[in-house]
Write an enzyme that holds these catalytic residues in place. Sequence first.
Site, PDB file in Angstrom:
ATOM      1  N   ARG A  19       0.802  -1.223   0.000  1.00 21.62           N
ATOM      2  CA  ARG A  19       0.000   0.000   0.000  1.00 21.62           C
ATOM      3  C   ARG A  19       0.838   1.277   0.000  1.00 21.62           C
ATOM      4  O   ARG A  19       0.331   2.362  -0.236  1.00 21.62           O
ATOM      5  CB  ARG A  19      -0.980  -0.002   1.185  1.00 21.62           C
ATOM      6  CG  ARG A  19      -2.236  -0.782   0.863  1.00 21.62           C
ATOM      7  CD  ARG A  19      -3.190  -0.748   2.034  1.00 21.62           C
ATOM      8  NE  ARG A  19      -2.721  -1.603   3.115  1.00 21.62           N
ATOM      9  CZ  ARG A  19      -3.193  -1.551   4.366  1.00 21.62           C
ATOM     10  NH1 ARG A  19      -4.112  -0.686   4.689  1.00 21.62           N
ATOM     11  NH2 ARG A  19      -2.723  -2.372   5.284  1.00 21.62           N
ATOM     12  N   LYS A  26       8.683  -0.707   2.828  1.00 22.01           N
ATOM     13  CA  LYS A  26       7.953   0.165   3.764  1.00 22.01           C
ATOM     14  C   LYS A  26       8.763   0.542   4.998  1.00 22.01           C
ATOM     15  O   LYS A  26       8.865   1.719   5.342  1.00 22.01           O
ATOM     16  CB  LYS A  26       6.648  -0.510   4.190  1.00 22.01           C
ATOM     17  CG  LYS A  26       5.926   0.292   5.262  1.00 22.01           C
ATOM     18  CD  LYS A  26       4.500  -0.100   5.459  1.00 22.01           C
ATOM     19  CE  LYS A  26       4.347  -1.363   6.249  1.00 22.01           C
ATOM     20  NZ  LYS A  26       2.925  -1.643   6.544  1.00 22.01           N
ATOM     21  N   GLN A  79      10.868 -14.984   6.838  1.00 20.53           N
ATOM     22  CA  GLN A  79       9.546 -15.595   6.751  1.00 20.53           C
ATOM     23  C   GLN A  79       9.150 -15.602   5.275  1.00 20.53           C
ATOM     24  O   GLN A  79       8.996 -14.546   4.665  1.00 20.53           O
ATOM     25  CB  GLN A  79       8.521 -14.790   7.547  1.00 20.53           C
ATOM     26  CG  GLN A  79       7.137 -15.445   7.552  1.00 20.53           C
ATOM     27  CD  GLN A  79       6.031 -14.450   7.877  1.00 20.53           C
ATOM     28  OE1 GLN A  79       6.198 -13.249   7.736  1.00 20.53           O
ATOM     29  NE2 GLN A  79       4.890 -14.969   8.274  1.00 20.53           N
ATOM     30  N   ASN A 229       0.734   2.199   7.068  1.00 17.10           N
ATOM     31  CA  ASN A 229       0.435   1.282   5.962  1.00 17.10           C
ATOM     32  C   ASN A 229       0.580   1.956   4.610  1.00 17.10           C
ATOM     33  O   ASN A 229       0.901   1.328   3.620  1.00 17.10           O
ATOM     34  CB  ASN A 229      -0.994   0.741   6.091  1.00 17.10           C
ATOM     35  CG  ASN A 229      -1.178  -0.048   7.380  1.00 17.10           C
ATOM     36  OD1 ASN A 229      -0.433  -0.978   7.642  1.00 17.10           O
ATOM     37  ND2 ASN A 229      -2.134   0.349   8.187  1.00 17.10           N
ATOM     38  N   LYS A 336      30.663  22.196   2.908  1.00 21.66           N
ATOM     39  CA  LYS A 336      30.729  20.744   3.109  1.00 21.66           C
ATOM     40  C   LYS A 336      32.111  20.345   3.583  1.00 21.66           C
ATOM     41  O   LYS A 336      33.102  20.692   2.930  1.00 21.66           O
ATOM     42  CB  LYS A 336      30.430  20.015   1.794  1.00 21.66           C
ATOM     43  CG  LYS A 336      30.402  18.505   1.957  1.00 21.66           C
ATOM     44  CD  LYS A 336      30.925  17.747   0.745  1.00 21.66           C
ATOM     45  CE  LYS A 336      32.421  17.842   0.627  1.00 21.66           C
ATOM     46  NZ  LYS A 336      32.993  16.956  -0.387  1.00 21.66           N
ATOM     47  N   TYR A 351      30.857  28.227  -2.658  1.00 22.52           N
ATOM     48  CA  TYR A 351      30.926  26.802  -2.335  1.00 22.52           C
ATOM     49  C   TYR A 351      32.244  26.531  -1.649  1.00 22.52           C
ATOM     50  O   TYR A 351      33.323  26.709  -2.238  1.00 22.52           O
ATOM     51  CB  TYR A 351      30.827  25.917  -3.594  1.00 22.52           C
ATOM     52  CG  TYR A 351      31.102  24.469  -3.247  1.00 22.52           C
ATOM     53  CD1 TYR A 351      30.286  23.801  -2.338  1.00 22.52           C
ATOM     54  CD2 TYR A 351      32.192  23.786  -3.787  1.00 22.52           C
ATOM     55  CE1 TYR A 351      30.549  22.493  -1.965  1.00 22.52           C
ATOM     56  CE2 TYR A 351      32.461  22.463  -3.420  1.00 22.52           C
ATOM     57  CZ  TYR A 351      31.633  21.831  -2.506  1.00 22.52           C
ATOM     58  OH  TYR A 351      31.887  20.541  -2.129  1.00 22.52           O
ATOM     59  N   SER A 408      40.386  39.742  -6.371  1.00 18.92           N
ATOM     60  CA  SER A 408      39.085  39.341  -6.885  1.00 18.92           C
ATOM     61  C   SER A 408      39.199  38.717  -8.275  1.00 18.92           C
ATOM     62  O   SER A 408      39.958  39.183  -9.119  1.00 18.92           O
ATOM     63  CB  SER A 408      38.209  40.588  -6.934  1.00 18.92           C
ATOM     64  OG  SER A 408      36.999  40.270  -7.541  1.00 18.92           O
TER      65      SER A 408
HETATM   66  C1  UD1 Z   1      -2.490  -6.761  13.357  1.00 19.64           C
HETATM   67  C2  UD1 Z   1      -3.194  -7.514  14.472  1.00 19.64           C
HETATM   68  C3  UD1 Z   1      -4.361  -6.665  14.994  1.00 19.64           C
HETATM   69  C4  UD1 Z   1      -3.852  -5.340  15.473  1.00 19.64           C
HETATM   70  C5  UD1 Z   1      -3.067  -4.638  14.363  1.00 19.64           C
HETATM   71  C6  UD1 Z   1      -2.397  -3.419  14.910  1.00 19.64           C
HETATM   72  C7  UD1 Z   1      -2.996  -9.903  14.016  1.00 19.64           C
HETATM   73  C8  UD1 Z   1      -3.671 -11.106  13.475  1.00 19.64           C
HETATM   74  N1  UD1 Z   1      -3.676  -8.771  13.961  1.00 19.64           N
HETATM   75  O1  UD1 Z   1      -3.423  -6.643  12.303  1.00 19.64           O
HETATM   76  O2  UD1 Z   1      -5.012  -7.322  16.062  1.00 19.64           O
HETATM   77  O3  UD1 Z   1      -4.923  -4.507  15.897  1.00 19.64           O
HETATM   78  O4  UD1 Z   1      -2.035  -5.490  13.839  1.00 19.64           O
HETATM   79  O5  UD1 Z   1      -1.814  -2.677  13.885  1.00 19.64           O
HETATM   80  O6  UD1 Z   1      -1.888  -9.998  14.504  1.00 19.64           O
HETATM   81  N2  UD1 Z   1       3.716  -9.250   9.236  1.00 19.64           N
HETATM   82  C9  UD1 Z   1       4.716 -10.149   8.959  1.00 19.64           C
HETATM   83  N3  UD1 Z   1       4.393 -11.335   8.369  1.00 19.64           N
HETATM   84  C10 UD1 Z   1       3.116 -11.668   8.069  1.00 19.64           C
HETATM   85  C11 UD1 Z   1       2.104 -10.743   8.354  1.00 19.64           C
HETATM   86  C12 UD1 Z   1       2.432  -9.534   8.957  1.00 19.64           C
HETATM   87  O7  UD1 Z   1       5.889  -9.884   9.222  1.00 19.64           O
HETATM   88  O8  UD1 Z   1       2.908 -12.774   7.562  1.00 19.64           O
HETATM   89  C13 UD1 Z   1       4.079  -7.969   9.869  1.00 19.64           C
HETATM   90  C14 UD1 Z   1       3.749  -6.772   8.976  1.00 19.64           C
HETATM   91  O9  UD1 Z   1       4.883  -6.408   8.225  1.00 19.64           O
HETATM   92  C15 UD1 Z   1       3.372  -5.710   9.982  1.00 19.64           C
HETATM   93  C16 UD1 Z   1       2.821  -6.497  11.165  1.00 19.64           C
HETATM   94  O10 UD1 Z   1       3.283  -7.812  11.019  1.00 19.64           O
HETATM   95  O11 UD1 Z   1       4.505  -5.005  10.444  1.00 19.64           O
HETATM   96  C17 UD1 Z   1       1.305  -6.467  11.231  1.00 19.64           C
HETATM   97  O12 UD1 Z   1       0.768  -7.074  10.095  1.00 19.64           O
HETATM   98  P1  UD1 Z   1      -0.577  -6.576   9.421  1.00 19.64           P
HETATM   99  O13 UD1 Z   1      -0.891  -7.473   8.307  1.00 19.64           O
HETATM  100  O14 UD1 Z   1      -0.498  -5.122   9.150  1.00 19.64           O
HETATM  101  O15 UD1 Z   1      -1.616  -6.856  10.623  1.00 19.64           O
HETATM  102  P2  UD1 Z   1      -3.041  -6.227  10.782  1.00 19.64           P
HETATM  103  O16 UD1 Z   1      -3.996  -6.927   9.902  1.00 19.64           O
HETATM  104  O17 UD1 Z   1      -2.969  -4.756  10.722  1.00 19.64           O
HETATM  105 CA    CA Z   2      -1.365  -3.201   9.972  1.00 16.57          CA
END
Ligand code: UD1
Ligand code: CA
Length: 451
Positions: A19, A26, A79, A229, A336, A351, A408
């Site tokens: 997004r 990000k 992951q 996001n 600089k 400069y 100059s």
């Molecule tokens: C998550 C929480 C939600 C909370 C919200 C707060 C869960 C299921 N939900 O939702 O309860 O209110 O955050 O912002 O945990 N990420 C990974 N790997 C993944 C998925 C996500 O590293 O497979 C990381 C993302 O990069 C991000 C964070 O985890 O930094 C949160 O993931 P995101 O998908 O934004 O979770 P939300 O649906 O917002």
């Molecule tokens: Ca989120």
Amino acid sequence: MTSTQARAAIILAAGQGTRMKSPLPKVLHPVGGRAMLDHAIDAAEALGCERIVVVVGDHSPEVRAHVAKRLGEGAIAVQDPPLGTGHAVLAARDAMAGFEGEVIITYGDVPLLKGRDIEAAFGGGEGVTVVGFEARDPTGYGRLLIDADGGLEAIVEHKEASPDQLRVTVCNSGVMAAPAALLFDLLAEVRNDNAKGEYYLTDVVELARGRGAPTRTVMAGEDAVMGVNAQAELAVAEALFQKVQRETFLAAGVTMPAPETVHFSFDTEVGGGTTIEPYVVFGPGAKIAGGARIRSFSHIEGATVAAGAEVGPYARLRPGADLGEGVKVGNFVEVKNVRMDAGAKANHLSYLGDGVVGAKANIGAGTIFCNYDGFFKHRTTVGEGAFVGSNSSLVAPVTIGAGAMVGSGSVVTADVAPGDLALARGVQTAKAGWAARFMETMRAKKAAKSA
Ligand code: UD1
Ligand code: CA
């Protein structure tokens, strides 16, 4: 209850961040001139975490490189593919091997969170602690279901919530803490039979309850836990960050008639009694002593400014600019990697790159330190009390001795001894009456043509 156990952090940063619609991952987008991920690591360090693991996606070599550079290869867990927050934490299990204390889970895209905001998440004993917040608009967040005794029953994701549950405004920040062994035990039981088909970290709360392990909530401020996001949220985070910086500097005695126009970095230092005029931007690494004046439309990064110095308007200080007491750097001057000793001046259109300007030396308008030959950088030294005439080019490496003068318009390619005058320009000749005769002839020609 304060905990005495060892602490570790798992920072989730494996999401794609699509997004943001940006080629930069990000979590590497900056807030206050520092990558969001670094803010998250700072918070973990401030909490005294002895081990910090960042979960990164396989799609993002830049994030991996960033983590490796700051924390080492051992801090990276991959992951791939991303199957949810619970799955992400599990990906860190190997990197956490042998760690027996408490683990806190945070996100790489929550840039305003400080260690002190979540300190209370530790010390939850043999249970799970979730950091909640009161949301102005809870849409999209997981809701915290809290029982009559204040215990945390479960976290229900927005997509899974009943109409009643959707009315709950206490939300999950995403930050959670638990003993490492308990956390990984519970995660092994998490299933993905939910609306998103993901392994939810949040399910560990109910699972903990099912085993009779304690679950609790501690609260944090909504701004502190805000996640980024999309670009609009990045801009909101930046605005909140700047607001805090401005308030901090005003409280420390910095005079700012229009603080809303001044932009700071995470590490900007400004001493009390300094005035910062409207529309000044500080990039990373700026250190301004008390009692200086930074005038409008100046851009300063990696630079040090001493008391009594005056910078701008419209000055640019780049990394390594080091301005001593009472130095003046005026409009359209770029400096600089140059130290300017006390009382030195470069007031207009110059400069100055790679060198030293001695105390009380005067650099005339339009002077250029020609520091680059297309391959290498070279240094220019201007001695104490020297006077460089306007529009001179000092071709480095070159030294202008103390008290020397440069006429100059000179192009100086050889050293000038102390006290000497260097002239390196065309010799002026005069042709008596030539201009008057020329103009008269031309005027006559023009008159004849229009007649
Ligand atoms: C998550 C929480 C939600 C909370 C919200 C707060 C869960 C299921 N939900 O939702 O309860 O209110 O955050 O912002 O945990 N990420 C990974 N790997 C993944 C998925 C996500 O590293 O497979 C990381 C993302 O990069 C991000 C964070 O985890 O930094 C949160 O993931 P995101 O998908 O934004 O979770 P939300 O649906 O917002
Ligand atoms: Ca989120």
